[in-house]
Design an enzyme around this catalytic site. Structure first.
Site, mmCIF file in Angstrom:
data_model
loop_
_atom_site.group_PDB
_atom_site.id
_atom_site.type_symbol
_atom_site.label_atom_id
_atom_site.label_comp_id
_atom_site.label_asym_id
_atom_site.label_seq_id
_atom_site.Cartn_x
_atom_site.Cartn_y
_atom_site.Cartn_z
ATOM 1 N N SER A 99 0.844 -1.193 0.000
ATOM 2 C CA SER A 99 0.000 0.000 0.000
ATOM 3 C C SER A 99 0.879 1.243 0.000
ATOM 4 C CB SER A 99 -0.900 0.025 1.243
ATOM 5 O OG SER A 99 -1.586 1.268 1.354
ATOM 6 N N TYR B 51 -1.973 -0.206 10.272
ATOM 7 C CA TYR B 51 -2.114 -0.823 8.948
ATOM 8 C C TYR B 51 -0.924 -0.449 8.057
ATOM 9 C CZ TYR B 51 -3.931 -1.493 4.188
ATOM 10 O OH TYR B 51 -4.086 -1.862 2.872
#
Length: 249
Positions: free
Chosen positions: A144, A158
Site C-alpha cells: 500500500s 495498517y
C-alpha cells in the site's frame, strides 16, 4: 496444453477479484482464495467461467499457517503446482489515532497482512523452486502507498503492516532469485474498494481524491494491470521491485 495455475488470496473482492478476472483473460487457471464470503468468490468464478475461463474457489484463512499449508497441498494435488501467486488478502480496522489502538488490533492486522503473506510465500517456494523440482514462478505481494506515508490519524498500524510487507518482499526476492522465482510488490493508493467502508468511511476515496495529482481515485482494474504485468514474462528482468499505483502520490 495445461494452463498455468495462479493463486490469488483475497480473490473474492476488490483488487483480488479484478486480478482474478484479468488473470483468466490471460489464460491462467485461477484459484480464488476467500476467507468467509463464498458467495462473492463464486460470483467472480462464474464471471470467469461465463467468459470461457477456468476458475475455482478455495476457502482458507491465510492468518492460520496450517490452513495455508493445507490450501497449497490441495492445489498441488488437485490442479498441480502453482506458477504464480498474488498475495492480495488483507484486513483494515476502523480509522483512529494510533495512541487509541490496542495490541489485539495490531496482532490481528499483522497476523493476516504480514504473516499470512509470509506463510503463502513460504508454501509457494515449495511449488516453484528449481532446487525442489519446480519450474520457477512469479509472486506479487500487494502492499500500500500507506507504507510510504504512514497514514497518520487513520491507519498507522495498517501502514506499518504494509511497510513490513515491503521489507519482506525485498529480502525474500533476493533470497530466491536463483531458484527461478521472481518476487515483486504493488503499492495501491486510493482505490475504490470495500475496505474503506470497513475502515468506517465509505466516501474516503472521494474525500481525498482532489488532493492527488490525477484528481481521482483509482479502479481495482488499474491495479490488476500492474500486478499481472509483474506476474507475466514481460517483466522477466524485474524482481525485488515495486510499482506504485497511487495517482501520482
Amino acid at each position: 496444453m495445461k494452463q498455468a495455475v495462479i493463486l490469488i488470496t483475497g480473490g473474492s473482492r476488490g483488487i483480488g477479484a479484478a486480478t482474478a478476472r484479468l488473470a483468466a483473460q490471460q489464460g491462467y487457471c485461477v484459484i480464488i482464495n476467500y476467507r468467509i464470503d463464498i458467495h462473492e468468490a463464486q460470483k467472480v468464478a462464474r464471471d470467469i467461467q461465463q467468459c470461457g475461463g477456468i476458475a475455482h474457489c478455495l476457502q482458507a484463512d491465510v492468518s492460520q499457517p496450517e490452513q495455508v499449508k493445507a490450501m497449497f497441498d490441495y492445489i498441488r494435488q488437485k490442479w498441480g503446482a502453482i506458477r504464480a501467486l498474488v498475495n492480495s488478502a488483507g484486513i483494515l480496522s476502523k480509522q483512529t489515532r494510533f495512541v487509541d489502538t490496542t495490541p489485539e488490533r495490531w496482532q490481528a492486522l499483522f497476523q493476516t497482512n504480514v504473516f499470512g503473506t509470509m506463510s503463502c510465500c513460504q508454501q509457494a517456494f515449495t511449488h516453484m523452486a528449481t532446487s525442489l523440482g519446480g519450474q520457477g514462478g512469479s509472486i506479487v505481494n500487494v502492499s500500500s502507498i500507506a507504507a510510504l506515508y504512514g497514514s497518520p490519524n487513520e491507519y498507522v498500524d495498517y501502514a506499518a503492516s504494509k511497510g513490513a510487507i515491503d521489507s519482506f518482499t525485498k529480502g525474500f526476492a533476493l533470497e530466491v532469485a536463483n531458484e527461478g522465482i521472481r518476487v515483486n510488490g504493488v503499492r495501491p493508493g486510493l482505490i475504490y474498494t470495500q475496505m474503506h467502508a470497513e475502515g468506517g468511511e465509505v466516501g474516503r476515496v472521494d474525500r481525498l481524491a482532489p488532493t492527488l495529482p490525477l484528481k481521482r481515485g483509482g479502479k481495482p482494474e488499474e491495479v490488476a494491470e500492474a500486478i499481472m504485468w509483474l506476474i507475466s514474462p514481460k517483466s522477466s528482468y524485474s524482481t525485488a521491485n515495486f510499482i506504485d499505483v497511487g495517482g501520482g502520490r
